[in-house]
Each structure stands twice: as structure tokens, then as C-alpha cells.
Design a protein around this motif. Sequence first.
Motif, PDB file in Angstrom:
ATOM      1  N   CYS A  21       0.845  -1.176   0.000  1.00 63.47           N
ATOM      2  CA  CYS A  21       0.000   0.000   0.000  1.00 63.47           C
ATOM      3  C   CYS A  21       0.883   1.228   0.000  1.00 63.47           C
ATOM      4  CB  CYS A  21      -0.895   0.006   1.237  1.00 63.47           C
ATOM      5  SG  CYS A  21      -1.973  -1.439   1.336  1.00 63.47           S
ATOM      6  N   THR A 178       3.344  -3.863   7.084  1.00 65.52           N
ATOM      7  CA  THR A 178       2.011  -3.267   6.959  1.00 65.52           C
ATOM      8  C   THR A 178       1.448  -2.941   8.332  1.00 65.52           C
ATOM      9  OG1 THR A 178       0.910  -5.426   6.941  1.00 65.52           O
ATOM     10  CG2 THR A 178       1.362  -4.405   4.816  1.00 65.52           C
ATOM     11  N   TYR A 179       0.721  -1.852   8.371  1.00 65.17           N
ATOM     12  CA  TYR A 179       0.011  -1.422   9.576  1.00 65.17           C
ATOM     13  C   TYR A 179      -1.465  -1.335   9.221  1.00 65.17           C
ATOM     14  CZ  TYR A 179      -1.842   1.814  13.098  1.00 65.17           C
ATOM     15  OH  TYR A 179      -2.605   2.419  14.072  1.00 65.17           O
ATOM     16  N   THR A 180      -2.311  -2.037   9.998  1.00 62.80           N
ATOM     17  CA  THR A 180      -3.757  -2.019   9.764  1.00 62.80           C
ATOM     18  C   THR A 180      -4.449  -1.550  11.026  1.00 62.80           C
ATOM     19  OG1 THR A 180      -3.578  -3.893   8.238  1.00 62.80           O
ATOM     20  CG2 THR A 180      -5.773  -3.357   9.063  1.00 62.80           C
ATOM     21  N   GLU A 181      -5.180  -0.460  10.917  1.00 61.17           N
ATOM     22  CA  GLU A 181      -5.909   0.075  12.057  1.00 61.17           C
ATOM     23  C   GLU A 181      -7.344  -0.432  12.024  1.00 61.17           C
ATOM     24  OE1 GLU A 181      -6.899   4.560  13.362  1.00 61.17           O
ATOM     25  OE2 GLU A 181      -4.751   4.103  13.224  1.00 61.17           O
ATOM     26  N   TYR A 182      -7.962  -0.556  13.210  1.00 62.06           N
ATOM     27  CA  TYR A 182      -9.336  -1.052  13.323  1.00 62.06           C
ATOM     28  C   TYR A 182     -10.208  -0.014  13.997  1.00 62.06           C
ATOM     29  CZ  TYR A 182      -7.716  -5.719  12.028  1.00 62.06           C
ATOM     30  OH  TYR A 182      -7.185  -6.778  11.344  1.00 62.06           O
ATOM     31  N   ALA A 191     -11.628  -3.626  10.090  1.00 61.54           N
ATOM     32  CA  ALA A 191     -10.332  -3.150   9.614  1.00 61.54           C
ATOM     33  C   ALA A 191     -10.488  -1.983   8.651  1.00 61.54           C
ATOM     34  CB  ALA A 191      -9.572  -4.286   8.935  1.00 61.54           C
ATOM     35  N   LYS A 192      -9.589  -0.998   8.784  1.00 61.36           N
ATOM     36  CA  LYS A 192      -9.481   0.075   7.816  1.00 61.36           C
ATOM     37  C   LYS A 192      -8.463  -0.319   6.753  1.00 61.36           C
ATOM     38  CE  LYS A 192     -10.468   3.726  11.214  1.00 61.36           C
ATOM     39  NZ  LYS A 192      -9.985   5.007  11.824  1.00 61.36           N
ATOM     40  N   ASN A 193      -8.267   0.528   5.767  1.00 65.15           N
ATOM     41  CA  ASN A 193      -7.293   0.225   4.722  1.00 65.15           C
ATOM     42  C   ASN A 193      -5.882   0.203   5.309  1.00 65.15           C
ATOM     43  OD1 ASN A 193      -9.218   0.069   2.677  1.00 65.15           O
ATOM     44  ND2 ASN A 193      -9.091   2.265   2.243  1.00 65.15           N
ATOM     45  N   PRO A 194      -5.100  -0.849   5.030  1.00 66.38           N
ATOM     46  CA  PRO A 194      -3.736  -0.915   5.563  1.00 66.38           C
ATOM     47  C   PRO A 194      -2.795   0.002   4.800  1.00 66.38           C
ATOM     48  CG  PRO A 194      -4.163  -2.803   4.151  1.00 66.38           C
ATOM     49  CD  PRO A 194      -5.461  -2.044   4.251  1.00 66.38           C
ATOM     50  N   TYR A 314      -4.936  -2.071  16.446  1.00 67.02           N
ATOM     51  CA  TYR A 314      -4.207  -2.236  15.191  1.00 67.02           C
ATOM     52  C   TYR A 314      -3.501  -3.586  15.127  1.00 67.02           C
ATOM     53  CZ  TYR A 314       0.079  -1.233  17.839  1.00 67.02           C
ATOM     54  OH  TYR A 314       1.105  -1.282  18.743  1.00 67.02           O
ATOM     55  N   LYS A 315      -3.091  -3.934  13.916  1.00 61.87           N
ATOM     56  CA  LYS A 315      -2.226  -5.083  13.676  1.00 61.87           C
ATOM     57  C   LYS A 315      -1.009  -4.614  12.884  1.00 61.87           C
ATOM     58  CE  LYS A 315      -5.513  -8.978  13.447  1.00 61.87           C
ATOM     59  NZ  LYS A 315      -6.034 -10.058  12.542  1.00 61.87           N
TER      60      LYS A 315
END
Length: 326
Positions: A21, A178-182, A191-194, A314-315
Motif C-alpha cells: 500500500c 504493513t500497519y492495519t488500524e481497526y 479493519a481500515k485500509n492498511p 491495530y495489527k
Amino acid sequence: MKKNLLLLATLVFGAFAFTACGDDDDNGGNKNVWDNTKNLFEEAANSQNSLSFTSTDNSLMLDVTPGGTCVLGYDPDEFVIKDLKVRGLGYTVKGAVKKDYYVGVCNVKVTLLGYEITIPGVGVITIKDGEGSTKTAVIALEGGSQLEKQVKESGEHFTDVTSQDVCRTWEVEATKFTYTEYEVVNGELKAKNPIGAEFAGCNLVEMGEWLKKKTNGDVDIVETLAAKKSIEFIDFSDHGTFSIKMGDGDACVGSWKWYNEPLGVLNFSWYSEDMHNSFENGTAVVEPVKGKKTNYLRLTLEGAVLDMDTAKPYKVKLITTMTEKK
């Protein structure tokens, strides 16, 4: 509503595809590592031997991996080892014995008596052949003290083809981050866009700083992500030892075993209850990739903070390509 849906910073390895991304300008470098790792298995399997011994009184364990990494577990009340170049981490309980763990490099020499194992900063351990499965270990520590222990070969020796490909020392060459916020929607995490980028090596500080800059300071997980600075080497022994050499001079030591060898799925756990990192007990899916000149291993680390009481659940996912350490 359940809280703490996932434990803080749980380590999960997986064989999931990575979707980059962000723009190409976000690339941290070393893209060719990924482009050139083809599934070419014409090379012969690694033929280096590994050794693993445990003393009959359980005060000492020694595991030498095919890549030349030494994992030494010892009772600190009995073995006085000073000024280690790579210090051990924490304690663990095996039976009633407390152990420190040392992770470093060693040199193994085959002699008429058996094996002579030189460990920098520790000393020389000579394994003498004996009758049956029991052997004698003569431990000459730096500083002059010497001990003898009765030892037996320990651990399950994995002989399958996948183990032969995986069991060696690996140096991290490139990482996709990658960082994915929730967000909480109707009581559930969505999940939001990573966002992500590719980096040379696995410098966790660099990744955390990149994320902070990318989000204009809105996301700052540098302290959480980068407590151990970086991941340098990962080591698998065919006797079941698993270790990660961190960039701050520490090493995390545990054991591993196959859950599903044909699919490359394995389980691992740390020897100590507290290995001072964000990576707790988990599952790994390993993908050995062999080329004409270089062997590779791919795996994924995934840490999560998914607590509905957390401001920004987040992940973080790290997909690494590692080359065999020569």
C-alpha cells in the motif's frame, strides 16, 4: 462485548500474500530480493550436522544448529559464566532446574574422542564417546574451572525434506511492513485500509519512524514496535531449538515442532515465560525457497493490539525474506 479479543502483541506467523500500500516512493529498498527468489529446488539439501545434548541431571543443555549457532542452557548456580558476548535471557523451569540461556556462535571439531565445541566467551565443551547413549561432557570454562557431566543426545531429530531446508541460520535481508488500524462498528472490530512499505533488513525503529511520518504523526507505535531495535538472525535446529537474535544484543530462545510438515506449519514456544519481547507463543508457516546460488526462507510475523478499550486497535505484519547465513 468481549475485551482483549487478542492478547497484546501476539506473534503469529502465516503464509499470506502481501499487498503493498502506498506509493513506490514509500519503498524502503531491496525490491530485487523479492523479484529474484524463484522456486528452484535443484540444489542439494544442507548437509551440515547439528548436535544436541542434555545432562542426565538436567542442569545443562547444548544445541548446536546446522548454521553454527550455539544455544546453551545452564544452571547459573553451578556454572559461573562471565562476560558473555551475547548474554542469555531470563530463566525457565525444566523439572526443578532454573536455567540461563546463552545464544552465540561456536566452532565444532570432530576428534578421535568425539566432539570438541569451542564457544567464544564461554569455553570448550568436549563430548567424549561412551557406551550406549550416555556420553561424558568435559566443560572447560574460560577462567580455569572445569566440570564433567554425563549427557545424552536429546530432542527429536527432524529428518524430513522440509526440515533439511529450514534448519539452519537465516539472516534477514528484506521485510515488507504493513500497519492495519481497526475501528469499533456495532460492537465489532472492522479493519481500515492498511498502509505499508518495503525495507532492507528488519529495522523496527526505521519502520516505526516511517509509519509516524507517513501518518503525519497521527500513529506513533515506535516505542511498542521497536523495543528490541531490529531482528537480525533467525535459527532453526533440527533438534527442535528456535531462536531469534535481536538487534539490541539479546536473543529469544525456545522450541519448535511441526504441526503440519507437508504444509510447512509449525508451532513454537519460548523457554522462558518472559522473553522481553512482543512475540509470544505462536504458529509459523515457513516457505523455503532455493535458488542456484542462495537459499531463502520466507515467513510472516504479526503482532496485534486489538482491545476495544484501546484508542486505536491495530495489527502490524512483517513478511521477511531471509538468506542462509554462511
